[in-house]
Design a protein around this motif. Structure first.
Motif, PDB file in Angstrom:
ATOM      1  N   ASP A  87       7.284  13.942  -1.105  1.00 35.27           N
ATOM      2  CA  ASP A  87       7.638  13.017  -1.588  1.00 35.27           C
ATOM      3  C   ASP A  87       6.047  11.684  -2.508  1.00 35.27           C
ATOM      4  OD1 ASP A  87      10.368  12.297  -1.119  1.00 35.27           O
ATOM      5  OD2 ASP A  87       9.770  10.616   0.194  1.00 35.27           O
ATOM      6  N   ILE A  88       5.299  11.906  -1.637  1.00 35.26           N
ATOM      7  CA  ILE A  88       3.396  11.657  -2.464  1.00 35.26           C
ATOM      8  C   ILE A  88       3.583  12.810  -3.491  1.00 35.26           C
ATOM      9  CG2 ILE A  88       3.604   9.794  -1.225  1.00 35.26           C
ATOM     10  CD1 ILE A  88       1.558  11.864   0.637  1.00 35.26           C
TER      11      ILE A  88
ATOM     12  N   PRO B 146     -18.424   3.732  -4.326  1.00 40.30           N
ATOM     13  CA  PRO B 146     -17.718   5.593  -4.887  1.00 40.30           C
ATOM     14  C   PRO B 146     -15.714   5.741  -3.834  1.00 40.30           C
ATOM     15  CG  PRO B 146     -19.505   6.497  -4.010  1.00 40.30           C
ATOM     16  CD  PRO B 146     -19.714   4.581  -3.878  1.00 40.30           C
ATOM     17  N   LEU B 147     -15.716   5.032  -2.767  1.00 39.83           N
ATOM     18  CA  LEU B 147     -14.210   4.679  -2.466  1.00 39.83           C
ATOM     19  C   LEU B 147     -13.402   3.768  -3.270  1.00 39.83           C
ATOM     20  CD1 LEU B 147     -15.383   3.001   1.149  1.00 39.83           C
ATOM     21  CD2 LEU B 147     -14.560   6.241   0.624  1.00 39.83           C
ATOM     22  N   CYS B 148     -13.702   3.200  -4.541  1.00 39.17           N
ATOM     23  CA  CYS B 148     -12.994   2.526  -5.640  1.00 39.17           C
ATOM     24  C   CYS B 148     -12.055   3.855  -5.759  1.00 39.17           C
ATOM     25  CB  CYS B 148     -13.290   1.682  -6.322  1.00 39.17           C
ATOM     26  SG  CYS B 148     -14.637   0.782  -6.410  1.00 39.17           S
TER      27      CYS B 148
ATOM     28  N   THR C 170       0.957  -1.297  -0.475  1.00 42.95           N
ATOM     29  CA  THR C 170       0.459   0.469   0.011  1.00 42.95           C
ATOM     30  C   THR C 170       0.660   1.236   0.024  1.00 42.95           C
ATOM     31  OG1 THR C 170      -0.303   0.108   2.587  1.00 42.95           O
ATOM     32  CG2 THR C 170      -1.886  -1.247   1.060  1.00 42.95           C
ATOM     33  N   LYS C 171       0.330   2.428  -0.354  1.00 44.56           N
ATOM     34  CA  LYS C 171       1.072   3.614  -0.559  1.00 44.56           C
ATOM     35  C   LYS C 171       0.581   4.266   0.826  1.00 44.56           C
ATOM     36  CE  LYS C 171       0.589   3.892  -5.595  1.00 44.56           C
ATOM     37  NZ  LYS C 171       0.267   4.637  -7.048  1.00 44.56           N
TER      38      LYS C 171
ATOM     39  N   GLY D  31      -8.085  10.808  -5.221  1.00 46.17           N
ATOM     40  CA  GLY D  31      -7.190   9.885  -5.325  1.00 46.17           C
ATOM     41  C   GLY D  31      -8.704   8.720  -5.714  1.00 46.17           C
ATOM     42  N   GLN D  32      -7.625   7.251  -5.264  1.00 44.05           N
ATOM     43  CA  GLN D  32      -8.361   6.013  -5.632  1.00 44.05           C
ATOM     44  C   GLN D  32      -7.435   4.955  -4.204  1.00 44.05           C
ATOM     45  OE1 GLN D  32      -7.147   5.856  -9.502  1.00 44.05           O
ATOM     46  NE2 GLN D  32      -5.164   4.082  -8.604  1.00 44.05           N
TER      47      GLN D  32
END
Length: 271
Positions: free
Chosen positions: A88-89, A251-253, A31-32, A258-259
């Motif tokens: 960085d992100i 909608p949380l996809c 995960t990020k 963001g995603q």
């Protein structure tokens, strides 16, 4: 197959999307980091370190100024340490400053509430005794129960005049009442604490740092809720077959800013 060790986070992930659970907890896809997880960890660390303050060195006549100064120094040092991750992100300097100011407000709100409790105790005892009375008995404590195959990290355990309260800090938007996800998290914490200490906590709650504490009583209904959800989770995750972990398109996809961490992988996965 042995039962997997579950947690409030893993159970709520499954409820949100079984396929997301599969990618995260069975395939263990990476995960990020994001600004919210970075800030959450930072804030937890600052509050934990605050209670390491040697109260013997605090001037009783200026304790508020000195404690605020100490908290600000902790925060600024931690923010400086974590800031490169935010860069960085992809966050701009203005965005990082905005998040910093918002987090500083949360800590200011928290210490104002802390002083309200401390001032009440100082009426009856010296500063050092009052501080030690209301400071957490435990912080960032991990509990694991092998029988139920569940684990959890409790942010802090408060024991005051025999009353045991388990609390969790949240840097997210405050709610007027606890969501089902938060209620389940607190129910599992209460269950873990009782099974480990053979003593039932009296209360559990969320400290919404943008607003206030929301606290509920621990009763049989709450503990049974935890047990039922844990049992259902073990039943639902007994297999490694991806077909038993359907996608929940919602909608949380993917959203405007963001995603899901697994979005690209998921849309290309034809299984």
């Amino acid at each position: 197959m042995a039962k997997r060790i579950q947690s409030p986070s893993s159970i709520n992930t499954y409820k949100q999307c079984p396929r997301k659970y599969y990618y995260s907890y069975i395939q263990n896809l990476p995960t990020k980091e994001n600004i919210h997880t970075i800030r959450g960890k930072l804030t937890h660390t600052v509050l934990e370190k605050f209670f390491g303050l040697d109260i013997r060195h605090i001037d009783e006549k200026k304790y508020k100024e000195e404690m605020v100064f100490y908290l600000k120094n902790l925060f600024n040092a931690m923010w400086t340490k974590e800031k490169p991750k935010m860069t960085d992100i992809g966050f701009t300097e203005d965005e990082i400053t905005s998040y910093k100011n918002e987090t500083a407000f949360m800590l200011s709100n928290w210490i104002s509430s802390f002083f309200t409790k401390l001032d009440k105790e100082i009426l009856n005892m010296p500063l050092n005794q009052a501080f030690n009375k209301i400071k957490p008995a435990e912080m960032e404590k991990e509990y694991i129960d092998e029988e139920e195959s569940v684990r959890g990290f409790i942010d802090f355990v408060q024991i005051e005049d025999g009353l045991i309260t388990l609390m969790d800090y949240k840097t997210s938007k405050a709610k007027d009442e606890l969501t089902p996800e938060y209620k389940l998290q607190l129910a599992i914490y209460a269950l873990l604490y009782e099974k480990h200490h053979k003593k039932r906590p009296h209360k559990v709650g969320i400290w919404f740092l943008k607003d206030k504490e929301v606290i509920v009583d621990v009763d049989e209904h709450l503990l049974n809720h935890a047990l039922e959800e844990i049992k259902n989770m073990h039943t639902n995750t007994i297999t490694n077959d991806i077909e038993n972990y359907p996608r929940n398109r919602c909608p949380l996809c993917k959203w405007s800013t963001g995603q899901c961490d697994f979005y690209d992988y998921c849309v290309n996965d034809k299984r």
